[in-house]
Design an enzyme around this catalytic site. Structure first.
Site, mmCIF file in Angstrom:
data_model
loop_
_atom_site.group_PDB
_atom_site.id
_atom_site.type_symbol
_atom_site.label_atom_id
_atom_site.label_comp_id
_atom_site.label_asym_id
_atom_site.label_seq_id
_atom_site.Cartn_x
_atom_site.Cartn_y
_atom_site.Cartn_z
ATOM 1 N N TYR A 23 -1.092 11.749 2.925
ATOM 2 C CA TYR A 23 -1.896 11.881 1.822
ATOM 3 C C TYR A 23 -1.807 13.451 1.512
ATOM 4 O O TYR A 23 -1.575 14.030 0.466
ATOM 5 C CB TYR A 23 -3.357 11.491 1.740
ATOM 6 C CG TYR A 23 -3.514 9.918 2.060
ATOM 7 C CD1 TYR A 23 -3.589 9.236 0.798
ATOM 8 C CD2 TYR A 23 -3.442 9.252 3.141
ATOM 9 C CE1 TYR A 23 -4.002 7.796 0.715
ATOM 10 C CE2 TYR A 23 -3.650 7.988 3.072
ATOM 11 C CZ TYR A 23 -3.740 7.213 2.071
ATOM 12 O OH TYR A 23 -4.041 5.684 2.053
ATOM 13 N N HIS A 38 -7.181 -6.313 -1.058
ATOM 14 C CA HIS A 38 -6.035 -5.373 -0.692
ATOM 15 C C HIS A 38 -5.105 -5.724 0.229
ATOM 16 O O HIS A 38 -4.085 -5.548 0.026
ATOM 17 C CB HIS A 38 -6.644 -3.920 -0.420
ATOM 18 C CG HIS A 38 -5.649 -2.905 -0.326
ATOM 19 N ND1 HIS A 38 -4.905 -2.386 -1.453
ATOM 20 C CD2 HIS A 38 -5.294 -2.075 0.669
ATOM 21 C CE1 HIS A 38 -4.127 -1.460 -1.161
ATOM 22 N NE2 HIS A 38 -4.295 -1.441 0.360
ATOM 23 N N ASP A 90 0.743 -1.144 -0.045
ATOM 24 C CA ASP A 90 -0.013 0.115 -0.178
ATOM 25 C C ASP A 90 0.864 1.205 0.024
ATOM 26 O O ASP A 90 1.734 1.314 -0.715
ATOM 27 C CB ASP A 90 -0.827 -0.116 1.108
ATOM 28 C CG ASP A 90 -1.914 0.989 1.251
ATOM 29 O OD1 ASP A 90 -2.833 1.145 0.329
ATOM 30 O OD2 ASP A 90 -1.670 2.070 2.315
#
Length: 320
Positions: A231, A294, A105
Site C-alpha cells: 500500500y 470479500h 484482492d
C-alpha cells in the site's frame, strides 16, 4: 486438500526466495494463483484441490513479504514492478511460457498489471474482488486527501498500522480483516482501522480455527510490514505506470465478486462494474456477481471453483 498432495518448495527468482505451494500433475496446464491481503498461498487451498482434480497444475506462491518468501526491509522493494517481476521470473524458472492466472484482492491488482506488462504470457485470467481501474489523473494520496480514517491512508505512514496491530494478537488481527462485512473501510476520526474493525465472536464459517492458526503462525514470523508496504508503494506505482495510461486489458478475463464485498460497495465500484465502463477497458470480459463477501474463494469455494474451471476449460486446448 483433495487426493493430490501439496508440494512445497522455494525458488531463487528476481533477487529473492519465493515459496511456492504446488498441487496437481507437473505436466498439467499451469494455473498461477495470486493471493491478496492479509493472506497466503493457503487462501487457495480449495481452488488448488479442484484444479488438481481436473488435471491442472496449480501454483500458489507466497508473494514477497509474506509467509515463507523473502521479506525485504526496504519499502521501495514492493513496487508493482517487483511483484510482477517475481512472478515472471518464477514462470521463467519453471520454463512456462504461457499460463492461466487467478488473482484475488491485491493479488488481482498484481494480475491486472501482469496482463498489462506481459500479456504474451497469459492465456486467460480470473480475477476476484478487485476490478481493473484505469490509471487515474492523480495519485492515490491526492485522490483520498483528507480521508485519514480510510485504511489505505492509514497504511501510508511507516510504522503506524504496525503499532496499532501490535495491540492485538496476530490471530485477532487476521480475524478482524476476515470478518469484514461493512461497506466502507473508514474509521471514525482519531480511530485506527484495526481498532474500528470487529472480529466475529463466533468462528467464521469458512475457515477453521486450525487454518486460522496456520495463517497466524506465518504472520507471527514474517510480520505485517511487508504486506502493508504494498500500500505504501501505491503512489510510486501510479508514477511508474504512466506509460500504460489509457491502456486496456486485452487478455480474456472472468471477474467474480461477492454481492456484499466491501470493495464492490466502495468507491463507486458497483456502478463501474455494472454500467459497462469496466467492459470498455477489459473488452474480453465476463462478470459473475454471486452471494458472498470479500474472501469469496474461501466463503463460496465450490461456486468459485465451478466458475474458474468452466472458464479455463475453454483454454486448455491451447498451448500452455
Amino acid at each position: 486438500m483433495g487426493g493430490e498432495v501439496v508440494r512445497h518448495w522455494n525458488a531463487d527468482v528476481n533477487g529473492i526466495s519465493l515459496h511456492v505451494a504446488e498441487q496437481g500433475p507437473a505436466d498439467g496446464p499451469p494455473v498461477l494463483l495470486i493471493h491478496g491481503f492479509p493472506e497466503l498461498w493457503l487462501s487457495w487451498r480449495h481452488q488448488m484441490a479442484a484444479l488438481a482434480a481436473r488435471g491442472f497444475r496449480a501454483l500458489a506462491p507466497d508473494l514477497r513479504g509474506y509467509g515463507d518468501s523473502t521479506v525485504p526491509d526496504d519499502p521501495a522493494a514492493y513496487t508493482v514492478f517487483h511483484i510482477v517481476g517475481d512472478l515472471v521470473a518464477l514462470l521463467d524458472h519453471l520454463a512456462l511460457p504461457k499460463v492461466m492466472v487467478v488473482g484475488h484482492d491485491l493479488g488481482a491488482q498484481v494480475a491486472w498489471h501482469l496482463c498489462l506488462f506481459r500479456p504474451d504470457m497469459l492465456l486467460a485470467v480470473v480475477n476476484l474482488g478487485v476490478p481493473f481501474f484505469p490509471r487515474g489523473p492523480s495519485s492515490l494520496s491526492e485522490a483520498f486527501a483528507g480521508r485519514d480514517g480510510l485504511y489505505i491512508m492509514q497504511f501510508q505512514e511507516p510504522g503506524r498500522a504496525e503499532r496499532a496491530f501490535a495491540r492485538y494478537d496476530v490471530a485477532t488481527v487476521l480475524k478482524k480483516f476476515f470478518s469484514i462485512e461493512i461497506d466502507d473501510l473508514t474509521a471514525p476520526p482519531g480511530v485506527e482501522i484495526i481498532d474500528f474493525l470487529e472480529a466475529r465472536s463466533t468462528p467464521l464459517p469458512w475457515i477453521s480455527e486450525e487454518e486460522l492458526g496456520q495463517y497466524a503462525e506465518k504472520f507471527q514470523k514474517s510480520g505485517f510490514t511487508g504486506p502493508i508496504n504494498y500500500y505504501r508503494m501505491m503512489d510510486t506505482n501510479w508514477r511508474l505506470t504512466a506509460p500504460w495510461q489509457n491502456a486496456k486489458i486485452m487478455v480474456p478475463t472472468k471477474f467474480i465478486c461477492g454481492d456484499k464485498d466491501t470493495g464492490l460497495k466502495s468507491f463507486g465500484t458497483e456502478h463501474f462494474v455494472k454500467s459497462g465502463a469496466f467492459k470498455s477497458v477489459v473488452p474480453n470480459l465476463e462478470v459473475v456477481i454471486m452471494e458472498g463477501h470479500h474472501f469469496i474463494q474461501q466463503e463460496q469455494a465450490e461456486r468459485v471453483n465451478s466458475e474458474i474451471l468452466s472458464y479455463f476449460d475453454k483454454f486448455t486446448g491451447e498451448k500452455a
